[in-house]
Write a protein that holds these residues in place. Structure first.
Motif, PDB file in Angstrom:
ATOM      1  N   ILE A 131       0.817  -1.213   0.000  1.00 43.51           N
ATOM      2  CA  ILE A 131       0.000   0.000   0.000  1.00 43.51           C
ATOM      3  C   ILE A 131       0.854   1.268   0.000  1.00 43.51           C
ATOM      4  N   VAL A 132       1.895   1.329   0.816  1.00 38.90           N
ATOM      5  CA  VAL A 132       2.664   2.578   0.944  1.00 38.90           C
ATOM      6  C   VAL A 132       3.961   2.587   0.137  1.00 38.90           C
ATOM      7  N   GLY A 133       4.233   1.536  -0.593  1.00 35.57           N
ATOM      8  CA  GLY A 133       5.475   1.451  -1.358  1.00 35.57           C
ATOM      9  C   GLY A 133       5.701   2.617  -2.297  1.00 35.57           C
ATOM     10  N   GLU A 134       4.665   3.006  -3.022  1.00 40.98           N
ATOM     11  CA  GLU A 134       4.805   4.111  -3.973  1.00 40.98           C
ATOM     12  C   GLU A 134       5.058   5.435  -3.257  1.00 40.98           C
ATOM     13  N   TYR A 135       4.354   5.674  -2.130  1.00 38.21           N
ATOM     14  CA  TYR A 135       4.595   6.878  -1.340  1.00 38.21           C
ATOM     15  C   TYR A 135       6.046   6.904  -0.860  1.00 38.21           C
ATOM     16  N   ALA A 136       6.515   5.756  -0.388  1.00 37.00           N
ATOM     17  CA  ALA A 136       7.880   5.664   0.119  1.00 37.00           C
ATOM     18  C   ALA A 136       8.896   5.938  -0.985  1.00 37.00           C
ATOM     19  N   ASP A 137       8.673   5.384  -2.166  1.00 39.97           N
ATOM     20  CA  ASP A 137       9.588   5.609  -3.287  1.00 39.97           C
ATOM     21  C   ASP A 137       9.682   7.091  -3.631  1.00 39.97           C
ATOM     22  N   LEU A 138       8.549   7.776  -3.649  1.00 38.84           N
ATOM     23  CA  LEU A 138       8.542   9.209  -3.965  1.00 38.84           C
ATOM     24  C   LEU A 138       9.255  10.014  -2.874  1.00 38.84           C
ATOM     25  N   CYS A 139       9.039   9.634  -1.641  1.00 39.41           N
ATOM     26  CA  CYS A 139       9.634  10.364  -0.531  1.00 39.41           C
ATOM     27  C   CYS A 139      11.148  10.153  -0.473  1.00 39.41           C
ATOM     28  N   VAL A 140      11.602   8.945  -0.736  1.00 41.84           N
ATOM     29  CA  VAL A 140      13.029   8.657  -0.717  1.00 41.84           C
ATOM     30  C   VAL A 140      13.755   9.552  -1.722  1.00 41.84           C
ATOM     31  N   ASN A 141      13.120   9.833  -2.853  1.00 46.91           N
ATOM     32  CA  ASN A 141      13.722  10.727  -3.845  1.00 46.91           C
ATOM     33  C   ASN A 141      13.955  12.124  -3.268  1.00 46.91           C
ATOM     34  N   ASP A 142      13.083  12.567  -2.349  1.00 47.68           N
ATOM     35  CA  ASP A 142      13.265  13.875  -1.706  1.00 47.68           C
ATOM     36  C   ASP A 142      14.561  13.953  -0.908  1.00 47.68           C
ATOM     37  N   PHE A 143      15.048  12.816  -0.450  1.00 45.22           N
ATOM     38  CA  PHE A 143      16.253  12.770   0.369  1.00 45.22           C
ATOM     39  C   PHE A 143      17.510  12.507  -0.464  1.00 45.22           C
ATOM     40  N   GLY A 144      17.353  12.378  -1.768  1.00 43.48           N
ATOM     41  CA  GLY A 144      18.504  12.222  -2.640  1.00 43.48           C
ATOM     42  C   GLY A 144      19.113  10.838  -2.675  1.00 43.48           C
ATOM     43  N   PHE A 145      18.315   9.820  -2.413  1.00 42.04           N
ATOM     44  CA  PHE A 145      18.833   8.438  -2.470  1.00 42.04           C
ATOM     45  C   PHE A 145      18.774   7.918  -3.872  1.00 42.04           C
TER      46      PHE A 145
END
Length: 101
Positions: free
Chosen positions: A87-101
């Motif tokens: 359920i939250v995988g896509e949200y997590a992927d988008l958020c991780v990009n905010d941190f520059g990973f």
């Protein structure tokens, strides 16, 4: 990791009682605030815990309000720990990009 918010719900299925606990956790990633979500399910039979399942996604949002919205979606739909990543995988992927990973 620090718990910022916690919600719980008790559900009865046949002779089994399950307690679902939904938590927002706060982390620090690259000196920035990040929020994750943990779901725990405790299964009880005759008052004793017979099964425990837990899963966590450490980063789902960079602000608490968005994490709270996701938490309410999970809570209202009684999402189990087994399906948290689905359920939250896509949200997590988008958020991780905010941190520059």
């Amino acid at each position: 990791m620090r718990i910022k918010k916690s919600l719980s719900k008790i559900v009865n299925f046949d002779d089994k009682e399950s307690r679902y606990i939904y938590r927002i956790v706060e982390n620090s990633i690259r000196n920035r605030q990040a929020f994750g979500i943990e779901i725990e399910r405790q299964d009880f039979e005759e008052g004793e815990v017979v099964n425990l399942e837990r899963d966590i996604v450490d980063i789902v949002a960079s602000n608490q309000r968005k994490a709270e919205d996701i938490l309410m979606l999970l809570f209202n739909n009684l999402v189990s720990p087994i399906h948290l990543v689905d359920i939250v995988g896509e949200y997590a992927d988008l958020c991780v990009n905010d941190f520059g990973f």
